[in-house]
Design a protein around this motif. Structure first.
Motif, PDB file in Angstrom:
ATOM      1  N   UNK A  49       0.834  -1.198   0.000  1.00  0.00           N
ATOM      2  CA  UNK A  49       0.000   0.000   0.000  1.00  0.00           C
ATOM      3  C   UNK A  49       0.873   1.253   0.000  1.00  0.00           C
ATOM      4  N   UNK A  50       0.551   2.214  -0.876  1.00  0.00           N
ATOM      5  CA  UNK A  50       1.287   3.471  -0.928  1.00  0.00           C
ATOM      6  C   UNK A  50       0.293   4.626  -0.846  1.00  0.00           C
ATOM      7  N   UNK A  51       0.720   5.705  -0.205  1.00  0.00           N
ATOM      8  CA  UNK A  51      -0.085   6.921  -0.085  1.00  0.00           C
ATOM      9  C   UNK A  51       0.555   8.006  -0.928  1.00  0.00           C
ATOM     10  N   UNK A  52      -0.205   8.576  -1.847  1.00  0.00           N
ATOM     11  CA  UNK A  52       0.282   9.626  -2.734  1.00  0.00           C
ATOM     12  C   UNK A  52      -0.388  10.933  -2.321  1.00  0.00           C
ATOM     13  N   UNK A  53       0.391  11.868  -1.822  1.00  0.00           N
ATOM     14  CA  UNK A  53      -0.141  13.139  -1.330  1.00  0.00           C
ATOM     15  C   UNK A  53       0.074  14.237  -2.363  1.00  0.00           C
ATOM     16  N   UNK A  54      -0.971  15.001  -2.625  1.00  0.00           N
ATOM     17  CA  UNK A  54      -0.901  16.170  -3.499  1.00  0.00           C
ATOM     18  C   UNK A  54      -1.221  17.390  -2.638  1.00  0.00           C
ATOM     19  N   UNK A  55      -0.283  18.349  -2.553  1.00  0.00           N
ATOM     20  CA  UNK A  55      -0.556  19.506  -1.698  1.00  0.00           C
ATOM     21  C   UNK A  55      -0.330  20.800  -2.467  1.00  0.00           C
ATOM     22  N   UNK A  56      -0.963  21.857  -1.954  1.00  0.00           N
ATOM     23  CA  UNK A  56      -0.859  23.179  -2.568  1.00  0.00           C
ATOM     24  C   UNK A  56      -1.977  24.067  -2.057  1.00  0.00           C
ATOM     25  N   UNK A 154      -0.786  -3.849  -4.644  1.00  0.00           N
ATOM     26  CA  UNK A 154      -0.712  -2.579  -5.361  1.00  0.00           C
ATOM     27  C   UNK A 154      -1.822  -1.604  -5.061  1.00  0.00           C
ATOM     28  N   UNK A 155      -2.435  -1.695  -3.879  1.00  0.00           N
ATOM     29  CA  UNK A 155      -3.476  -0.733  -3.507  1.00  0.00           C
ATOM     30  C   UNK A 155      -2.864   0.646  -3.273  1.00  0.00           C
ATOM     31  N   UNK A 156      -3.662   1.682  -3.499  1.00  0.00           N
ATOM     32  CA  UNK A 156      -3.178   3.054  -3.374  1.00  0.00           C
ATOM     33  C   UNK A 156      -4.215   3.943  -2.702  1.00  0.00           C
ATOM     34  N   UNK A 157      -3.715   4.959  -1.998  1.00  0.00           N
ATOM     35  CA  UNK A 157      -4.547   6.020  -1.434  1.00  0.00           C
ATOM     36  C   UNK A 157      -3.996   7.353  -1.925  1.00  0.00           C
ATOM     37  N   UNK A 158      -4.874   8.190  -2.492  1.00  0.00           N
ATOM     38  CA  UNK A 158      -4.494   9.547  -2.893  1.00  0.00           C
ATOM     39  C   UNK A 158      -5.076  10.523  -1.875  1.00  0.00           C
ATOM     40  N   UNK A 159      -4.240  11.426  -1.400  1.00  0.00           N
ATOM     41  CA  UNK A 159      -4.666  12.450  -0.443  1.00  0.00           C
ATOM     42  C   UNK A 159      -4.400  13.823  -1.043  1.00  0.00           C
ATOM     43  N   UNK A 160      -5.386  14.718  -0.991  1.00  0.00           N
ATOM     44  CA  UNK A 160      -5.140  16.119  -1.351  1.00  0.00           C
ATOM     45  C   UNK A 160      -5.264  16.964  -0.091  1.00  0.00           C
ATOM     46  N   UNK A 161      -4.367  17.916   0.053  1.00  0.00           N
ATOM     47  CA  UNK A 161      -4.351  18.764   1.245  1.00  0.00           C
ATOM     48  C   UNK A 161      -3.706  20.096   0.921  1.00  0.00           C
TER      49      UNK A 161
END
Length: 771
Positions: A49-56, A154-161
């Motif tokens: 499992x991977x966490x993909x963070x998008x910030x801005x 190969x599960x994924x989590x996308x986080x926006x913050x």
């Protein structure tokens, strides 16, 4: 929240005759490489499992980027489970887990269930993609992430913050992704697409246009809202220079508010309260468009149209706000109409500031129970019922009668709103002692709490209501017959209601009726009202939903007994003659029909949307029952639930030459063989949207002429359905095939159709979604 850059359709200043909203499609500028980078992290990388963070910062397009990746066809087909969930700043863990579970399993839950454990177990062994949009703190992720199994699939989590520290703290394998500002070239491209819609920029606007995008400093939200201002005015250089000058001296931190203020200033006067009113809904709340338009009408924001055109005028108002990018589309129906919309959080913040500045509203503060009721003689007094205010109003020391404005006619209107699905009233069991004081309210929405039977007495003082939505155990029309201005009535009840229609005719301004489950009980004096020569009409009524009617002499109060004194076979069909301008009708038909539902279909020329739930399972062997279902000829939308599609019934549908949307749900074995739907000799000339839901057929035969204009096909839970007709290759308008929980062979046939179209035309015009 997201910045969605969309293709727009310009709406005229006057209501158009077209009833559907313009089809808005996402058009993202400047995110191509960003999307490719995120895609690589989703498809490649580690098995764990991977966490993909998008910030801005707000307005950069974090949600737009995540949505672009989330909807990519290669992503759709890679993951077993896909979930999109927006996390509020003040979030409710249980509700969020319930929403994730519902999307992941398509199942509902009970209040007593251990949601966290059920969610974790449902995800074990499945490759999932979960998007957590707009997270404000690490704790929010930890509260939810504990339910996400680790695994090695190969599960994924996308986080926006918006917060870089949150993004870094959530890092697993992938580094946090910092979303950049648009380059000047990308900014100019975005502005041109929004303003000129494919046309070239006139030479005299080129220099000042480049100046404007330079001032916007690459912030997509600012560019999009500025484009909304420029696009609604004549293309004059002097006006563009004026906009540039307004922006040039501002710091970036205040630009968003200033841009929205500028856009607000350029709104027509009737659009301003429409926008501000939307700011009263909770952050990220998906506002149902159907409810929103009725609320606007109730508050009399739309007054420039003739009475019968208020709904269309309200739609035009929403189109104008959409075209200015002040409102964002959240969900769509299969036919492209907008189901719900949202406000960008920056736009909502502006609305709340504006409401406070102009003393439309002041939120309650501790130790000062009257501060929320700020007003001036020139403003509209608005009470926004929120959690803190509920506590104050429930305080025994809080005396409403000390507030003179609640009992005064000096105020033009007192607005009162309790939001659906917001559960504001959950801990406040009886709001009736407040209601008796709110004498000038126009809107009362209380569908989240079941009112005690004394509600009818409290309602006597509310004479100005135009919109009433209640959750009740008992109801009679006579209890609200004093509401002569009522336009919208919604009722929810735990049990089926049996209503007498006599006093319904007194509410002549009724436009929309939606009652969960009910049937009419006819009386002797109703006979005269329903005679063909009777002048009794509800000419303003547009929609009527979920009435349960027998088409025989069966007594709805006592099933199995008959009414001998009053022939229901004559009463029920003739009842619809009393609504000459009815546009949308939803009915549940019980018992074997003995009389046509629409005896004279030509009478209902305005009826364009019809939904029928047919509870006639024990009577399908009756000969000729289909002849009782001859539909009004101007129907554009038809939904049939539980219908036996015999050859004659299909012919009845095909006679509707204007039908654009057809939904078939449930039902029984089709055709003579019991498993095949054969429409090779039938044509649906105008049909664009076809939905088949839990239809138990194995074969479907169609010719290239059966659906000449079909654009979208949706098939759900059709477990026996083997193949989509190969003739669909020859439908030039086909854009989408969506399959949900169907057998693999159906997906193979859809992909074969897509492949053949691409090989024949060289175009990737057909999208196939399989889940």
């Amino acid at each position: 929240m997201e910045v969605v850059c969309e293709k727009e359709t310009v709406s005229s200043a006057r209501p158009s005759t077209k009833r559907s909203f313009p089809l808005l499609e996402e058009e993202v500028v400047g995110f191509e490489k960003d999307a490719e980078s995120i895609m690589e992290r989703l498809i490649g990388g580690i098995k764990e499992l991977d966490v993909i963070s998008i910030f801005g910062m707000a307005g950069l397009g974090k949600t737009t980027l995540a949505r672009k990746v989330y909807n990519n066809p290669s992503i759709i087909n890679r993951f077993d489970v896909k979930v999109w969930c927006t996390v509020f700043q003040a979030y409710n863990r249980k509700k969020l887990l319930a929403e994730i579970f519902k999307q992941a399993t398509r199942r509902e839950i009970n209040e007593d269930d251990d949601i966290a454990d059920m969610l974790r177990k449902s995800l074990i062994g499945r490759r999932y993609l979960i998007v957590l949009d707009d997270i404000w703190e690490v704790k929010a992720f930890e509260d939810l992430g504990i339910c996400f199994p680790q695994g090695e699939n190969g599960s994924r989590v996308i986080v926006t913050t918006r917060i870089e520290q949150v993004a870094k703290h959530l890092q697993h394998c992938s580094d946090p992704y910092s979303l950049r500002f648009l380059t000047p070239e990308e900014s100019w491209e975005l502005l041109q697409k929004k303003v000129f819609r494919g046309e070239f920029c006139p030479p005299d606007l080129l220099e000042v246009g480049l100046q404007i995008v330079k001032i916007c400093k690459g912030l997509p939200l600012v560019i999009v809202v500025i484009a909304g201002i420029l696009g609604k005015k004549e293309r004059e250089a002097s006006f563009w220079h004026e906009v540039a000058n307004d922006l040039s001296s501002l710091a970036l931190g205040e630009q968003s508010m200033k841009v929205i203020q500028s856009s607000y200033d350029h709104l027509e006067n009737h659009l301003k309260p429409c926008l501000l009113y939307m700011g009263l809904f909770p952050e990220d709340h998906k506002i149902p468009v159907s409810d929103l338009l009725k609320l606007w009408m109730a508050e009399e924001f739309v007054l420039n149209a003739e009475t019968e055109n208020m709904e269309e005028a309200s739609r035009v108002c929403l189109n104008d706000l959409l075209n200015r990018s002040l409102v964002i589309v959240s969900e769509r129906k299969i036919d492209g109409d907008i189901e719900s919309c949202i406000l960008h959080d920056v736009v909502r913040e502006f609305c709340l500031r504006k409401l406070t500045e102009e003393k439309f509203m002041q939120l309650a503060m501790p130790y000062n129970p009257y501060q929320h009721l700020q007003y001036s003689k020139d403003s509209r007094l608005c009470i926004y019922i929120h959690d803190d205010l509920v506590k104050q109003l429930d305080d025994s020391e809080y005396q409403l009668d000390k507030i003179p404005m609640l009992n005064s006619k000096e105020t033009n209107s007192l607005e009162f709103i309790a939001h659906p699905k917001f559960n504001t009233w959950n801990n406040w069991s009886n709001p009736l002692h407040l209601l008796v004081k709110l004498r000038f309210v126009r809107v009362l929405h209380l569908l989240d709490v079941e009112l005690p039977n004394s509600w009818a007495t409290a309602m006597k003082s509310l004479t100005q209501l135009r919109y009433l939505a209640l959750y009740v155990e008992q109801f009679e029309f006579k209890w609200i017959s004093h509401l002569h201005d009522l336009q919208t009535l919604q009722l929810r009840s735990r049990k089926k209601l049996h209503l007498k229609a006599a006093t319904l005719w007194e509410m002549t301004k009724l436009r929309h009726v939606n009652i969960g489950r009910f049937s009419f009980v006819w009386e002797d004096n109703d006979q005269g009202i329903l005679e063909e020569s009777s002048p009794t009409m509800l000419e303003n009524l547009k929609t009527f939903h979920t009435c349960c009617i027998p088409l025989n002499n069966m007594n709805p109060m006592f099933p199995g007994m008959f009414l001998n004194s009053i022939p229901l076979t004559n009463m029920n069909p003739r009842f619809w003659w009393r609504f000459p301008n009815l546009e949308k009708l939803s009915l549940r038909v019980k018992y074997v029909p003995e009389y046509p539902l629409f005896p004279i279909p030509e009478v209902h020329t305005r009826l364009h949307s019809l939904s029928l739930v047919l509870s006639l399972t024990e009577f399908w062997d009756s000969v000729g029952w289909e002849s009782y279902f001859v539909f009004p000829s101007n129907l554009r939308r038809l939904c049939l639930v539980g219908c036996f599609l015999t050859e004659e019934m299909v012919s009845n549908i095909a006679r509707l030459r204007k039908l654009e949307s057809l939904r078939l749900e449930g039902g029984f074995p089709l055709g003579e063989s019991g498993h095949c739907w054969d429409v090779r000799n039938v044509e649906f000339p105008a049909l664009k949207y076809l939905s088949l839901d839990i239809v138990p057929m194995e074969e479907w035969n169609a010719s290239e002429a059966s659906f000449p204009l079909l654009e979208k096909l949706v098939v759900k839970y059709c477990r026996y359905f083997k193949e989509i007709p190969p003739s669909f290759v020859d439908i030039p308008t086909l854009q989408l095939i969506e399959l949900v929980n169907c057998r693999d062979s159906l997906g193979v046939s859809a992909m074969n159709i897509k492949k053949e179209i691409e090989e024949t035309t060289g175009c990737n015009s057909l999208q196939v979604l399989i889940s």
